[in-house]
Design a protein around this motif. Structure first.
Motif, PDB file in Angstrom:
ATOM      1  N   UNK A 116      -7.619   0.523   0.904  1.00 45.05           N
ATOM      2  CA  UNK A 116      -7.981   1.892   0.535  1.00 45.05           C
ATOM      3  C   UNK A 116      -7.575   2.914   1.599  1.00 45.05           C
ATOM      4  N   UNK A 117      -7.232   2.393   2.782  1.00 44.97           N
ATOM      5  CA  UNK A 117      -6.692   3.306   3.791  1.00 44.97           C
ATOM      6  C   UNK A 117      -5.242   3.648   3.485  1.00 44.97           C
ATOM      7  N   UNK A 118      -4.546   2.747   2.806  1.00 46.79           N
ATOM      8  CA  UNK A 118      -3.158   3.033   2.394  1.00 46.79           C
ATOM      9  C   UNK A 118      -3.112   3.783   1.072  1.00 46.79           C
ATOM     10  N   UNK A 119      -4.002   3.407   0.154  1.00 50.25           N
ATOM     11  CA  UNK A 119      -4.029   4.057  -1.156  1.00 50.25           C
ATOM     12  C   UNK A 119      -5.397   4.724  -1.260  1.00 50.25           C
ATOM     13  N   UNK A 120      -5.453   5.980  -0.885  1.00 49.55           N
ATOM     14  CA  UNK A 120      -6.757   6.656  -0.732  1.00 49.55           C
ATOM     15  C   UNK A 120      -7.369   7.080  -2.062  1.00 49.55           C
TER      16      UNK A 120
ATOM     17  N   UNK B 293       0.828  -1.212   0.000  1.00 52.24           N
ATOM     18  CA  UNK B 293       0.000   0.000   0.000  1.00 52.24           C
ATOM     19  C   UNK B 293       0.860   1.260   0.000  1.00 52.24           C
ATOM     20  N   UNK B 294       1.860   1.295   0.865  1.00 50.61           N
ATOM     21  CA  UNK B 294       2.704   2.498   0.959  1.00 50.61           C
ATOM     22  C   UNK B 294       3.544   2.699  -0.291  1.00 50.61           C
ATOM     23  N   UNK B 295       4.003   1.584  -0.871  1.00 48.17           N
ATOM     24  CA  UNK B 295       4.831   1.713  -2.077  1.00 48.17           C
ATOM     25  C   UNK B 295       4.020   2.165  -3.286  1.00 48.17           C
ATOM     26  N   UNK B 296       2.801   1.659  -3.410  1.00 41.77           N
ATOM     27  CA  UNK B 296       1.960   2.100  -4.532  1.00 41.77           C
ATOM     28  C   UNK B 296       1.668   3.599  -4.376  1.00 41.77           C
ATOM     29  N   UNK B 297       1.366   4.009  -3.154  1.00 37.62           N
ATOM     30  CA  UNK B 297       1.093   5.434  -2.911  1.00 37.62           C
ATOM     31  C   UNK B 297       2.327   6.280  -3.228  1.00 37.62           C
ATOM     32  N   UNK B 298       3.494   5.802  -2.825  1.00 39.67           N
ATOM     33  CA  UNK B 298       4.737   6.546  -3.104  1.00 39.67           C
ATOM     34  C   UNK B 298       4.962   6.656  -4.616  1.00 39.67           C
TER      35      UNK B 298
END
Ligand code: ADP
Ligand code: MG
Length: 262
Positions: free
Chosen positions: A207-211, A183-188
């Motif tokens: 969806x909490x990691x990738x809003x 999740x954090x890497x996709x968002x980054x």
């Protein structure tokens, strides 16, 4: 700035209609989520966008940056910058992960491809994703657990640097720690590249990691309701049944308008 436009898409497989007049537009920088019951056509949608020719397009078209890509082969769509992280990535015997990755990246980058920076980036990304370095020397997904296969999809995403990322249930099979990493890497990646993202998931946790800014509910091959993040809570509380019931009572076209005012 890139735009993926899916316009009035009707798709059949073996004579059965899976997508029906499906429309959706995703721009660079936007994160869209699609939720919906099993068998409603979510994976079909992603595979059709990517160019899987086992599906028949009966009507409608797919545009990328205004160019009609409806009939383009998979590799050309990938070269345009579209990437699909699949729900069930397959294993490829006899081809190492490293060779596979080098082939897809060099075929996209063509003359710009340089081996040494590629290897450095590969090793760095593997570490970032909490994968074992030896995984690059094994057959593609050979003996990988469900979660490891999902991370391998994200590894491909990083190396291919797509401008439009489709992720089909990327959270399934991931333990809590891996879910956080993915999740954090996709968002980054999304923040740094400003790519567009389409996420398919059943669960709020991803969806909490990738809003997502846009949430769509898909049923029977089309979007029946669109909204913001609050729609995720609505589904968690009410399930899909309530929407389905309304749809039967009102007919599909009326649902979007009526549910908007709830
Ligand atoms: P979802 O991802 O929403 O669970 P899918 O897109 O995987 O749904 O499938 C939608 C429907 O299409 C299901 O009924 C599935 O059995 C059918 N389907 C998908 N692909 C094929 C195929 N290649 N051959 C036959 N039926 C298919
Ligand atoms: Mg699916």
């Amino acid at each position: 700035m890139h735009t993926l436009e899916i316009m009035d898409l009707t798709v059949t497989v073996e004579g059965k209609t899976i997508l029906s007049n499906f429309s959706l537009t995703i721009n660079s920088g936007e994160i869209h989520a699609i939720m919906g019951p099993n068998g409603t056509g979510k994976s079909t949608l992603t595979k059709v966008i990517m160019g899987d020719d086992s599906y028949v397009i009966e009507n409608g078209k797919i545009l990328y940056d205004k160019k009609d890509i409806t009939k383009l082969p998979v590799d050309e769509r990938a070269h345009l910058g579209i990437f699909l992280g699949m729900q069930s990535p397959i294993a490829i015997e006899g081809v190492t992960n490293a060779d596979f990755l080098r082939t897809i990246v060099s075929s996209k980058e063509k003359t710009k491809f340089k081996l040494f920076p590629f290897i450095k980036e590969l090793e760095g990304t593997i570490e970032k994703l909490g994968m074992e370095q030896e995984m690059i020397n094994r057959g593609v997904n050979q003996g990988f657990s469900g979660g490891e296969r999902k991370k391998n999809e994200i590894l491909q995403m990083y190396l291919l640097k797509p401008s439009m990322v489709l992720l089909d249930e990327i959270d399934s099979g991931l333990d809590v720690d891996s879910l956080k990493i993915v999740g954090e890497n996709v968002t980054e990646y999304q923040k740094n590249s400003n790519c567009g993202v389409l996420l398919i998931t059943h669960y709020r946790r991803l969806l909490e990691y990738i809003k997502p800014e846009y949430v769509h509910i898909m049923m029977n091959g089309r979007i029946v309701k669109s909204g913001d993040f609050s729609l995720v809570d609505y589904i968690e509380k009410n399930g899909y049944e309530k929407i389905e019931k309304k749809k039967i009572e009102l007919g599909t076209c009326a649902v979007r308008e009526l549910t908007k005012n709830e």
